[in-house]
Scaffold this motif. Structure first.
Motif, PDB file in Angstrom:
ATOM      1  N   MET A   1       0.847  -1.183   0.000  1.00 18.79           N
ATOM      2  CA  MET A   1       0.000   0.000   0.000  1.00 18.79           C
ATOM      3  C   MET A   1       0.889   1.242   0.000  1.00 18.79           C
ATOM      4  O   MET A   1       1.805   1.364   0.803  1.00 18.79           O
ATOM      5  N   GLN A   2       0.627   2.117  -0.940  1.00 20.80           N
ATOM      6  CA  GLN A   2       1.365   3.384  -0.952  1.00 20.80           C
ATOM      7  C   GLN A   2       0.616   4.386  -0.096  1.00 20.80           C
ATOM      8  O   GLN A   2      -0.571   4.636  -0.295  1.00 20.80           O
ATOM      9  N   ASN A   3       1.323   4.950   0.870  1.00 19.63           N
ATOM     10  CA  ASN A   3       0.682   5.907   1.763  1.00 19.63           C
ATOM     11  C   ASN A   3       0.716   7.307   1.176  1.00 19.63           C
ATOM     12  O   ASN A   3       1.382   7.573   0.188  1.00 19.63           O
ATOM     13  N   LYS A   4      -0.021   8.188   1.811  1.00 16.42           N
ATOM     14  CA  LYS A   4      -0.077   9.599   1.416  1.00 16.42           C
ATOM     15  C   LYS A   4       0.778  10.398   2.382  1.00 16.42           C
ATOM     16  O   LYS A   4       0.585  10.330   3.594  1.00 16.42           O
ATOM     17  N   LYS A   5       1.724  11.147   1.833  1.00 17.36           N
ATOM     18  CA  LYS A   5       2.578  12.027   2.623  1.00 17.36           C
ATOM     19  C   LYS A   5       2.016  13.434   2.498  1.00 17.36           C
ATOM     20  O   LYS A   5       2.009  14.011   1.407  1.00 17.36           O
ATOM     21  N   ILE A   6       1.535  13.966   3.621  1.00 16.61           N
ATOM     22  CA  ILE A   6       0.812  15.242   3.635  1.00 16.61           C
ATOM     23  C   ILE A   6       1.604  16.246   4.465  1.00 16.61           C
ATOM     24  O   ILE A   6       1.836  16.033   5.651  1.00 16.61           O
ATOM     25  N   VAL A   7       2.004  17.342   3.820  1.00 17.82           N
ATOM     26  CA  VAL A   7       2.792  18.374   4.484  1.00 17.82           C
ATOM     27  C   VAL A   7       1.875  19.493   4.973  1.00 17.82           C
ATOM     28  O   VAL A   7       1.001  19.958   4.237  1.00 17.82           O
ATOM     29  N   ILE A   8       2.108  19.897   6.207  1.00 21.76           N
ATOM     30  CA  ILE A   8       1.468  21.089   6.751  1.00 21.76           C
ATOM     31  C   ILE A   8       2.583  22.102   6.929  1.00 21.76           C
ATOM     32  O   ILE A   8       3.531  21.866   7.677  1.00 21.76           O
ATOM     33  N   THR A   9       2.502  23.197   6.176  1.00 25.90           N
ATOM     34  CA  THR A   9       3.562  24.186   6.193  1.00 25.90           C
ATOM     35  C   THR A   9       2.985  25.582   6.358  1.00 25.90           C
ATOM     36  O   THR A   9       1.777  25.781   6.300  1.00 25.90           O
ATOM     37  N   GLY A  10       3.869  26.517   6.562  1.00 28.25           N
ATOM     38  CA  GLY A  10       3.494  27.918   6.719  1.00 28.25           C
ATOM     39  C   GLY A  10       4.626  28.633   7.413  1.00 28.25           C
ATOM     40  O   GLY A  10       5.549  28.006   7.928  1.00 28.25           O
ATOM     41  N   GLY A  11       4.557  29.930   7.409  1.00 22.51           N
ATOM     42  CA  GLY A  11       5.583  30.720   8.076  1.00 22.51           C
ATOM     43  C   GLY A  11       5.569  30.468   9.571  1.00 22.51           C
ATOM     44  O   GLY A  11       4.739  29.717  10.089  1.00 22.51           O
ATOM     45  N   PRO A  12       6.482  31.107  10.278  1.00 20.63           N
ATOM     46  CA  PRO A  12       6.541  30.924  11.730  1.00 20.63           C
ATOM     47  C   PRO A  12       5.283  31.441  12.412  1.00 20.63           C
ATOM     48  O   PRO A  12       4.697  32.443  11.992  1.00 20.63           O
ATOM     49  N   GLY A  13       4.845  30.710  13.432  1.00 25.76           N
ATOM     50  CA  GLY A  13       3.718  31.164  14.243  1.00 25.76           C
ATOM     51  C   GLY A  13       2.360  31.085  13.579  1.00 25.76           C
ATOM     52  O   GLY A  13       1.450  31.826  13.942  1.00 25.76           O
ATOM     53  N   THR A  14       2.193  30.177  12.619  1.00 19.79           N
ATOM     54  CA  THR A  14       0.905  30.066  11.927  1.00 19.79           C
ATOM     55  C   THR A  14       0.016  28.955  12.473  1.00 19.79           C
ATOM     56  O   THR A  14      -1.112  28.793  12.015  1.00 19.79           O
ATOM     57  N   GLY A  15       0.526  28.165  13.419  1.00 21.44           N
ATOM     58  CA  GLY A  15      -0.276  27.111  14.025  1.00 21.44           C
ATOM     59  C   GLY A  15       0.007  25.707  13.528  1.00 21.44           C
ATOM     60  O   GLY A  15      -0.745  24.776  13.838  1.00 21.44           O
ATOM     61  N   LYS A  16       1.096  25.531  12.773  1.00 24.70           N
ATOM     62  CA  LYS A  16       1.426  24.205  12.225  1.00 24.70           C
ATOM     63  C   LYS A  16       1.546  23.141  13.304  1.00 24.70           C
ATOM     64  O   LYS A  16       0.918  22.090  13.221  1.00 24.70           O
ATOM     65  N   SER A  17       2.375  23.420  14.281  1.00 27.12           N
ATOM     66  CA  SER A  17       2.623  22.413  15.318  1.00 27.12           C
ATOM     67  C   SER A  17       1.361  22.114  16.122  1.00 27.12           C
ATOM     68  O   SER A  17       1.126  20.964  16.503  1.00 27.12           O
ATOM     69  N   SER A  18       0.542  23.123  16.358  1.00 25.98           N
ATOM     70  CA  SER A  18      -0.721  22.902  17.079  1.00 25.98           C
ATOM     71  C   SER A  18      -1.629  21.963  16.290  1.00 25.98           C
ATOM     72  O   SER A  18      -2.257  21.069  16.866  1.00 25.98           O
ATOM     73  N   ILE A  19      -1.684  22.157  14.981  1.00 31.11           N
ATOM     74  CA  ILE A  19      -2.520  21.288  14.145  1.00 31.11           C
ATOM     75  C   ILE A  19      -1.936  19.877  14.103  1.00 31.11           C
ATOM     76  O   ILE A  19      -2.669  18.888  14.233  1.00 31.11           O
ATOM     77  N   ILE A  20      -0.632  19.769  13.944  1.00 32.40           N
ATOM     78  CA  ILE A  20       0.022  18.445  13.951  1.00 32.40           C
ATOM     79  C   ILE A  20      -0.272  17.726  15.271  1.00 32.40           C
ATOM     80  O   ILE A  20      -0.645  16.544  15.285  1.00 32.40           O
ATOM     81  N   ASN A  21      -0.122  18.431  16.377  1.00 30.17           N
ATOM     82  CA  ASN A  21      -0.391  17.822  17.687  1.00 30.17           C
ATOM     83  C   ASN A  21      -1.853  17.393  17.815  1.00 30.17           C
ATOM     84  O   ASN A  21      -2.156  16.330  18.364  1.00 30.17           O
ATOM     85  N   TYR A  22      -2.764  18.213  17.299  1.00 35.16           N
ATOM     86  CA  TYR A  22      -4.190  17.877  17.344  1.00 35.16           C
ATOM     87  C   TYR A  22      -4.464  16.634  16.495  1.00 35.16           C
ATOM     88  O   TYR A  22      -5.162  15.703  16.947  1.00 35.16           O
ATOM     89  N   LEU A  23      -3.934  16.611  15.268  1.00 34.86           N
ATOM     90  CA  LEU A  23      -4.149  15.453  14.396  1.00 34.86           C
ATOM     91  C   LEU A  23      -3.598  14.179  15.048  1.00 34.86           C
ATOM     92  O   LEU A  23      -4.238  13.128  15.001  1.00 34.86           O
ATOM     93  N   GLU A  24      -2.458  14.317  15.681  1.00 29.94           N
ATOM     94  CA  GLU A  24      -1.856  13.163  16.370  1.00 29.94           C
ATOM     95  C   GLU A  24      -2.762  12.711  17.518  1.00 29.94           C
ATOM     96  O   GLU A  24      -2.961  11.507  17.718  1.00 29.94           O
ATOM     97  N   SER A  25      -3.339  13.660  18.248  1.00 27.19           N
ATOM     98  CA  SER A  25      -4.240  13.299  19.356  1.00 27.19           C
ATOM     99  C   SER A  25      -5.506  12.611  18.856  1.00 27.19           C
ATOM    100  O   SER A  25      -6.166  11.911  19.608  1.00 27.19           O
ATOM    101  N   GLN A  26      -5.818  12.808  17.573  1.00 26.27           N
ATOM    102  CA  GLN A  26      -6.990  12.169  16.963  1.00 26.27           C
ATOM    103  C   GLN A  26      -6.645  10.817  16.322  1.00 26.27           C
ATOM    104  O   GLN A  26      -7.466  10.224  15.637  1.00 26.27           O
ATOM    105  N   GLY A  27      -5.403  10.365  16.534  1.00 26.47           N
ATOM    106  CA  GLY A  27      -5.012   9.041  16.052  1.00 26.47           C
ATOM    107  C   GLY A  27      -4.276   9.025  14.728  1.00 26.47           C
ATOM    108  O   GLY A  27      -3.969   7.942  14.208  1.00 26.47           O
ATOM    109  N   HIS A  28      -3.975  10.189  14.164  1.00 30.66           N
ATOM    110  CA  HIS A  28      -3.248  10.233  12.892  1.00 30.66           C
ATOM    111  C   HIS A  28      -1.747  10.169  13.156  1.00 30.66           C
ATOM    112  O   HIS A  28      -1.267  10.647  14.180  1.00 30.66           O
ATOM    113  N   TYR A  29      -1.021   9.590  12.199  1.00 34.27           N
ATOM    114  CA  TYR A  29       0.425   9.479  12.350  1.00 34.27           C
ATOM    115  C   TYR A  29       1.069  10.771  11.865  1.00 34.27           C
ATOM    116  O   TYR A  29       0.822  11.213  10.740  1.00 34.27           O
ATOM    117  N   CYS A  30       1.908  11.365  12.710  1.00 35.65           N
ATOM    118  CA  CYS A  30       2.514  12.658  12.407  1.00 35.65           C
ATOM    119  C   CYS A  30       4.018  12.625  12.666  1.00 35.65           C
ATOM    120  O   CYS A  30       4.477  12.017  13.624  1.00 35.65           O
TER     121      CYS A  30
END
Length: 179
Positions: A1-30
């Motif tokens: 199975m080929q997985n999907k590599k999904i990038v969350i990017t943006g300048g500094p202080g845009t909320g990337k890490s908060s979203i990554i942490n939230y997605l991880e808390s919802q069971g997604h691999y980050c």
């Protein structure tokens, strides 16, 4: 199975890490941002801001770490892997600072591909600086444009994520993937 590599990017202080942490808390691999770790390691060696003092060395370490993350993502047997920044981010920041870089950087961007790119816009209401984030909000605006240009240059069509709560932004991302 080929997985999907999904990038969350943006300048500094845009909320990337908060979203990554939230997605991880919802069971997604980050896979998390690596630049802070590189900065902290350099500080332990007495280099306060490696990115400012030795920008090419910092970027080489960052490129290596992001390539390693890409390889890790390819090997994982997960349907989707979310990454806090991608390889083109390295080039975008080097372009922003006017740092010359060898061809290995552009080759890495062309060789290691992602499936979707989500770009978070600058958002003054949530922007803060700290010991590892030294950019002003105006600089964050410029970095955003370099990130957008970098991803477009390497053949991506970044999807801009609207501002809002962490859960609503995460829902936007998930709905864009499922749609």
């Amino acid at each position: 199975m080929q997985n999907k590599k999904i990038v969350i990017t943006g300048g500094p202080g845009t909320g990337k890490s908060s979203i990554i942490n939230y997605l991880e808390s919802q069971g997604h691999y980050c896979l998390h941002e690596v630049s802070r770790q590189i900065t902290i390691e350099a500080q332990k060696q007495g280099i306060e801001q490696l990115f400012l003092e030795q920008p090419l060395l910092f970027s080489e370490k960052l490129l290596e770490a992001r390539i390693n993350q890409h390889h890790e993502a390819v090997q994982l047997s997960k349907e989707r892997i979310f990454l806090d920044r991608g390889i083109p981010d390295v080039v975008a920041y080097m372009d922003y600072f006017g740092t010359n870089y060898p061809d290995e950087f552009t080759l890495a961007c062309n060789y290691h591909k992602y499936d979707k790119i989500f770009l978070l816009p600058p958002w003054k209401e949530i922007y803060t600086s700290d010991n590892e984030r030294y950019e002003s909000f105006d600089q964050a605006l410029e970095i955003h444009e370099h990130l957008k240009k970098s991803y477009l240059t390497y053949g991506y069509e970044p999807i801009e994520v609207p501002t809002g709560s962490i859960s609503s932004r995460s829902s936007f991302i998930m709905n864009s993937l499922d749609g």
